[in-house]
Design a protein around this motif. Sequence first.
Motif, PDB file in Angstrom:
ATOM      1  N   ALA A  39      25.205 105.405  24.781  1.00 31.50           N
ATOM      2  CA  ALA A  39      24.843 103.695  25.029  1.00 31.50           C
ATOM      3  C   ALA A  39      24.170 103.592  26.041  1.00 31.50           C
ATOM      4  O   ALA A  39      24.066 102.356  26.973  1.00 31.50           O
ATOM      5  CB  ALA A  39      26.416 103.016  24.897  1.00 31.50           C
ATOM      6  N   SER A  40      23.276 104.497  26.676  1.00 31.48           N
ATOM      7  CA  SER A  40      22.416 104.133  28.027  1.00 31.48           C
ATOM      8  C   SER A  40      21.326 103.312  27.895  1.00 31.48           C
ATOM      9  O   SER A  40      21.007 103.008  26.430  1.00 31.48           O
ATOM     10  CB  SER A  40      21.896 105.436  28.397  1.00 31.48           C
ATOM     11  OG  SER A  40      22.957 106.532  28.692  1.00 31.48           O
ATOM     12  N   TYR A  41      20.943 102.730  28.728  1.00 30.20           N
ATOM     13  CA  TYR A  41      19.756 101.695  28.549  1.00 30.20           C
ATOM     14  C   TYR A  41      18.421 102.687  28.402  1.00 30.20           C
ATOM     15  O   TYR A  41      18.037 103.283  28.885  1.00 30.20           O
ATOM     16  CB  TYR A  41      19.744 100.845  29.958  1.00 30.20           C
ATOM     17  CG  TYR A  41      18.420 100.045  30.049  1.00 30.20           C
ATOM     18  CD1 TYR A  41      18.573  98.791  29.140  1.00 30.20           C
ATOM     19  CD2 TYR A  41      17.254 100.235  30.339  1.00 30.20           C
ATOM     20  CE1 TYR A  41      17.667  97.842  29.125  1.00 30.20           C
ATOM     21  CE2 TYR A  41      16.159  99.149  30.446  1.00 30.20           C
ATOM     22  CZ  TYR A  41      16.438  98.242  29.736  1.00 30.20           C
ATOM     23  OH  TYR A  41      15.252  97.164  29.536  1.00 30.20           O
ATOM     24  N   TYR A  42      17.896 102.233  27.296  1.00 28.60           N
ATOM     25  CA  TYR A  42      16.619 102.465  27.021  1.00 28.60           C
ATOM     26  C   TYR A  42      15.495 101.465  26.915  1.00 28.60           C
ATOM     27  O   TYR A  42      15.556 100.491  26.067  1.00 28.60           O
ATOM     28  CB  TYR A  42      16.319 103.257  25.714  1.00 28.60           C
ATOM     29  CG  TYR A  42      17.542 104.422  25.523  1.00 28.60           C
ATOM     30  CD1 TYR A  42      16.969 105.595  25.933  1.00 28.60           C
ATOM     31  CD2 TYR A  42      18.605 104.254  24.926  1.00 28.60           C
ATOM     32  CE1 TYR A  42      17.908 106.708  25.719  1.00 28.60           C
ATOM     33  CE2 TYR A  42      19.513 105.678  24.803  1.00 28.60           C
ATOM     34  CZ  TYR A  42      19.267 106.600  25.266  1.00 28.60           C
ATOM     35  OH  TYR A  42      19.915 107.771  24.985  1.00 28.60           O
ATOM     36  N   THR A  43      14.380 101.711  27.555  1.00 30.77           N
ATOM     37  CA  THR A  43      13.513 100.719  27.994  1.00 30.77           C
ATOM     38  C   THR A  43      12.832 100.217  26.242  1.00 30.77           C
ATOM     39  O   THR A  43      12.450  99.337  25.936  1.00 30.77           O
ATOM     40  CB  THR A  43      12.295 101.053  28.695  1.00 30.77           C
ATOM     41  OG1 THR A  43      13.201 101.222  30.111  1.00 30.77           O
ATOM     42  CG2 THR A  43      11.266  99.792  28.793  1.00 30.77           C
ATOM     43  N   SER A  44      12.309 101.459  25.739  1.00 31.73           N
ATOM     44  CA  SER A  44      11.984 101.331  24.130  1.00 31.73           C
ATOM     45  C   SER A  44      12.580 100.667  23.229  1.00 31.73           C
ATOM     46  O   SER A  44      12.093  99.627  22.390  1.00 31.73           O
ATOM     47  CB  SER A  44      11.362 102.597  23.787  1.00 31.73           C
ATOM     48  OG  SER A  44      12.486 103.477  23.745  1.00 31.73           O
TER      49      SER A  44
END
Length: 100
Positions: A39-44
């Motif tokens: 659930a980490s932040y992914y820019t894409s």
Amino acid sequence: FNNILYESILLLPKDKLSNTKSIPLVVVPHGGPHSCLTASYYTSYSYLMSSLNCGLVLINFRGSTGFGEDSILSLLGNIGTNDVSDIYTITSHMLSLTYN
């Protein structure tokens, strides 16, 4: 190996929760078997949701890292069967949901 747990993470654009209009769903299976999506932040992923106004479902099918040795062993001889079945099951479930 049929009782092994697997998971998915559903990401929706913030305005989707107050909007009843349907949006496209992008299915993202992990690149395993030696990995898993978090659930980490992914820019894409943020870009896809905001610019294309779509939902994303990140799928950690059976065999994903982090679910124990039986999970990984369940893929042996079943690659293309168990993983595809898990992806199909989760995608079908997500498409059946409604958010009002």
